[in-house]
Design a protein around this motif. Structure first.
Motif, mmCIF file in Angstrom:
data_model
loop_
_atom_site.group_PDB
_atom_site.id
_atom_site.type_symbol
_atom_site.label_atom_id
_atom_site.label_comp_id
_atom_site.label_asym_id
_atom_site.label_seq_id
_atom_site.Cartn_x
_atom_site.Cartn_y
_atom_site.Cartn_z
ATOM 1 N N PRO A 125 0.829 -1.217 0.000
ATOM 2 C CA PRO A 125 0.000 0.000 0.000
ATOM 3 C C PRO A 125 0.856 1.257 0.000
ATOM 4 C CG PRO A 125 -0.045 -1.076 2.148
ATOM 5 C CD PRO A 125 0.623 -2.034 1.206
ATOM 6 N N LEU A 126 0.451 2.223 -0.809
ATOM 7 C CA LEU A 126 1.199 3.481 -0.901
ATOM 8 C C LEU A 126 1.011 4.344 0.333
ATOM 9 C CD1 LEU A 126 0.548 4.414 -4.647
ATOM 10 C CD2 LEU A 126 2.378 3.020 -3.654
ATOM 11 N N ALA A 127 -0.120 4.195 1.012
ATOM 12 C CA ALA A 127 -0.395 4.940 2.245
ATOM 13 C C ALA A 127 -1.045 3.996 3.247
ATOM 14 C CB ALA A 127 -1.303 6.143 1.974
ATOM 15 N N GLY A 128 -0.644 4.123 4.503
ATOM 16 C CA GLY A 128 -1.188 3.260 5.542
ATOM 17 C C GLY A 128 -2.499 3.796 6.087
ATOM 18 N N ARG A 129 -2.996 3.121 7.100
ATOM 19 C CA ARG A 129 -4.232 3.561 7.744
ATOM 20 C C ARG A 129 -3.961 4.799 8.594
ATOM 21 N NH1 ARG A 129 -6.733 -0.953 11.228
ATOM 22 N NH2 ARG A 129 -4.648 -0.807 12.171
ATOM 23 N N GLY A 130 -4.930 5.695 8.637
ATOM 24 C CA GLY A 130 -4.769 6.916 9.413
ATOM 25 C C GLY A 130 -4.537 6.651 10.889
ATOM 26 N N VAL A 131 -5.177 5.597 11.410
ATOM 27 C CA VAL A 131 -5.053 5.296 12.832
ATOM 28 C C VAL A 131 -3.643 4.814 13.179
ATOM 29 C CG1 VAL A 131 -5.762 2.879 12.642
ATOM 30 C CG2 VAL A 131 -6.232 4.143 14.756
ATOM 31 N N ASP A 132 -2.895 4.322 12.185
ATOM 32 C CA ASP A 132 -1.542 3.840 12.433
ATOM 33 C C ASP A 132 -0.487 4.933 12.279
ATOM 34 O OD1 ASP A 132 -2.413 1.253 12.915
ATOM 35 O OD2 ASP A 132 -2.286 0.677 10.800
ATOM 36 N N TYR A 133 -0.861 6.073 11.708
ATOM 37 C CA TYR A 133 0.135 7.120 11.446
ATOM 38 C C TYR A 133 0.778 7.659 12.721
ATOM 39 C CZ TYR A 133 2.505 10.853 8.942
ATOM 40 O OH TYR A 133 3.473 11.673 8.410
ATOM 41 N N PRO A 134 0.028 7.844 13.833
ATOM 42 C CA PRO A 134 0.696 8.284 15.074
ATOM 43 C C PRO A 134 1.792 7.336 15.529
ATOM 44 C CG PRO A 134 -1.661 8.619 15.264
ATOM 45 C CD PRO A 134 -1.443 7.857 13.994
ATOM 46 N N LEU A 135 1.621 6.024 15.277
ATOM 47 C CA LEU A 135 2.684 5.080 15.615
ATOM 48 C C LEU A 135 3.920 5.326 14.749
ATOM 49 C CD1 LEU A 135 0.643 1.762 16.021
ATOM 50 C CD2 LEU A 135 1.579 3.213 17.838
ATOM 51 N N PHE A 136 3.690 5.662 13.475
ATOM 52 C CA PHE A 136 4.804 6.044 12.606
ATOM 53 C C PHE A 136 5.514 7.266 13.171
ATOM 54 C CE2 PHE A 136 6.074 9.319 9.604
ATOM 55 C CZ PHE A 136 7.135 8.695 8.957
ATOM 56 N N PHE A 137 4.742 8.268 13.575
ATOM 57 C CA PHE A 137 5.329 9.509 14.070
ATOM 58 C C PHE A 137 6.216 9.236 15.273
ATOM 59 C CE2 PHE A 137 5.334 13.071 17.010
ATOM 60 C CZ PHE A 137 5.715 14.121 16.195
ATOM 61 N N GLY A 138 5.703 8.482 16.256
ATOM 62 C CA GLY A 138 6.471 8.214 17.463
ATOM 63 C C GLY A 138 7.751 7.462 17.167
ATOM 64 N N THR A 139 7.681 6.443 16.300
ATOM 65 C CA THR A 139 8.871 5.659 15.962
ATOM 66 C C THR A 139 9.879 6.496 15.190
ATOM 67 O OG1 THR A 139 7.495 3.670 15.841
ATOM 68 C CG2 THR A 139 9.674 3.554 14.835
ATOM 69 N N ALA A 140 9.401 7.314 14.262
ATOM 70 C CA ALA A 140 10.296 8.117 13.428
ATOM 71 C C ALA A 140 10.989 9.204 14.235
ATOM 72 C CB ALA A 140 9.511 8.732 12.263
ATOM 73 N N ILE A 141 10.250 9.901 15.083
ATOM 74 C CA ILE A 141 10.865 10.988 15.856
ATOM 75 C C ILE A 141 11.805 10.428 16.910
ATOM 76 C CG2 ILE A 141 9.134 11.214 17.687
ATOM 77 C CD1 ILE A 141 10.913 14.053 15.760
ATOM 78 N N PHE A 142 11.551 9.189 17.369
ATOM 79 C CA PHE A 142 12.475 8.527 18.291
ATOM 80 C C PHE A 142 13.844 8.347 17.633
ATOM 81 C CE2 PHE A 142 14.586 4.732 19.853
ATOM 82 C CZ PHE A 142 14.462 4.822 21.225
ATOM 83 N N ALA A 143 13.837 8.064 16.323
ATOM 84 C CA ALA A 143 15.097 7.827 15.614
ATOM 85 C C ALA A 143 15.963 9.083 15.578
ATOM 86 C CB ALA A 143 14.818 7.335 14.198
#
Length: 472
Positions: free
Chosen positions: A247-265
């Motif tokens: 999928p080119l874009a994930g579910r909206g409800v999963d995006y906050p999990l992306f944000f937390g993991t990415a900013i942790f990096a």
């Protein structure tokens, strides 16, 4: 790979009462006040290359290995684009922090300002905030402690998960890395018991109070992590499936999990000011910052994208947990685990330098060592206990990133620029831009924290229910 430059290369000015400003001159001859962010010590600091290496070390750790899962939560196109945007904003915020520290250090006559000091003096620049300026430094130090101890919690989970997988699949591990065969897993202990197993070894590690004695181990750890990353890249690049159907874009409800993991990096903002202060020529630090973070962001985007493509929708946790069960990649897990084990002491040292000196100052010299070691033990036990309570690597990373990394990397630096330059003809569009970045960071902070906690509760409930059914 955590950075160990904070306290090895020079004095620690992280606390205001230890600043040498009162007894060391900072003005150049004939100059009424400091106009440059001058480094005490002349040319005895780090070179351009050394500073670049330290910056890379401070931004490459376990967060990097969680980025393929982060891209999965955002989507094959939206994920890399979001990482690029986040990298640009994070570097911009690092540069804002350096600029504000320059300005405030010259204004206050200080040779060096830590992150907490910069916020404190910035708040003193606003009349209605000056009375509470001390709390600015305390809040920053609190987030720094949450971040550093959060890293340590992640390390406990990372060590236990990877070593547990190596042990349980040892009987089925082969020398053939071309066919990712499913090994017969021999159940061993729960991952939380592995954390308890590592506990005494980590306690012994943090008893080494001077980081220069860890330098040889740190060098070996960095080499082992670099070798591991090269092999991980090799596997991902040689196992890209065709056609790619993700999928080119994930579910909206999963995006906050992306944000937390990415900013942790993007975990290196805490080392920016100490690095700049310890440079031989601080004027070149902006070049180091843009070059180093450009390399880091490219690394994040590339590994996050090809890792997701290589493992697809089945990827879980750290990318190391998804590697083939052959001896080469089992060795990769162990090598990276050794690097993370040594890195624990480096990340722990930042919190130790904030928390231990005030406690030791309250007791006599006779009890100083006892208090020091007791606090170290208590902090290690605390990180182990928190890791046991949340034994899900991806969710721990997302939670720590959402709570503290977003505050330190996105929310506070733009606000610091506003309170530092608000009375010096600050342009309206700059203020709007700063407020916008802080709002984005705050939304990510709230949404990421909420979703991470919600996922933690859900997984713990399912784990409890599964254990209950097995007992029945």
């Amino acid at each position: 790979m955590a950075s160990d430059i904070n306290y090895q290369d020079g004095p620690d000015f992280s606390r205001r009462d230890e600043s040498p400003a009162e007894d060391e001159p900072i003005h150049s001859p004939g100059s009424p006040r400091q106009t440059e962010y001058e480094r005490i010590g002349g040319r005895t600091g780090s070179s351009f290359l050394q500073t670049l290496i330290h910056l890379l070390k401070g931004n490459i750790g376990t967060g990097l290995l969680g980025l393929p899962l982060a891209v999965k939560n955002a989507g094959l196109v939206l994920g890399p684009l979001s990482l690029l945007a986040m990298g640009i904003v994070a570097v911009h915020c690092m540069n804002l922090l350096v600029r504000c520290a320059h300005h405030l250090s010259a204004k206050m006559g200080k040779p060096f300002l830590s992150y907490g000091d910069a916020v404190e003096y910035g708040m003193e620049n606003v009349s209605w905030l000056s009375r509470h300026s001390l709390w600015g430094r305390r809040v920053v130090n609190m987030f720094l402690n949450i971040t550093q101890l959060g890293f340590c919690c992640v390390y406990f989970v990372f060590l236990s998960d990877n070593v547990k997988q190596v042990v349980e699949t040892a009987n089925g591990t082969t020398g053939n890395c071309h066919n990712n065969q499913t090994a017969v897993i021999v159940p061993s202990y729960d991952s939380r018991l592995y954390m308890l197993f590592f506990l005494p070894f980590i306690i012994v590690l943090v008893f080494i109070r001077n980081l220069k004695y860890l330098a040889p181990l740190s060098l070996v750890a960095n080499i082992s992590m670099c070798v591991s990353l090269v092999l991980i890249y090799y596997y991902c690049l040689t196992n890209i499936p065709y056609p790619i159907n993700l999928p080119l874009a994930g579910r909206g409800v999963d995006y906050p999990l992306f944000f937390g993991t990415a900013i942790f990096a993007f975990e290196g903002i805490g080392v920016v000011l100490p690095l700049e202060n310890k440079m031989q020529n601080p004027r070149n630090f902006t070049t180091v910052l843009y070059l180093g973070m450009g390399i880091v962001t490219t690394l994040y985007i590339s590994l996050g994208t090809i890792g997701y493509i290589g493992f697809g929708e089945h990827i879980r946790g750290s990318i190391t947990l998804n590697l083939p069960l052959c001896w080469l990649y089992q060795a990769v897990k162990l090598l990276y685990s050794f690097g993370i084990y040594i890195t624990y002491a480096l990340q722990f040292y930042v919190s130790a330098e904030i928390l231990i000196p005030p406690a030791v100052a309250r007791c006599g010299p006779r009890w100083a060592l006892m208090v020091d070691l007791s606090i170290r033990v208590a902090l290690v036990v605390l990180t182990c206990a928190l890791a046991i309570l949340i034994p899900e690597l991806d969710l721990v990373i997302s939670l720590v990133g959402s709570v503290s990394s977003s505050a330190l990397a996105l929310i506070i630096p733009p606000l610091l620029q506003i309170i530092t330059f608000h009375n010096e003809d600050m342009k309206l569009w700059v203020m709007v831009k700063d407020i916008g970045i802080s709002l984005i960071g705050f939304v990510g902070f709230v949404a990421g924290t909420y979703i991470s906690i919600q996922e933690i509760v859900a997984r713990n409930s399912s784990r409890h229910n599964g254990t209950h059914l097995q007992l029945l």
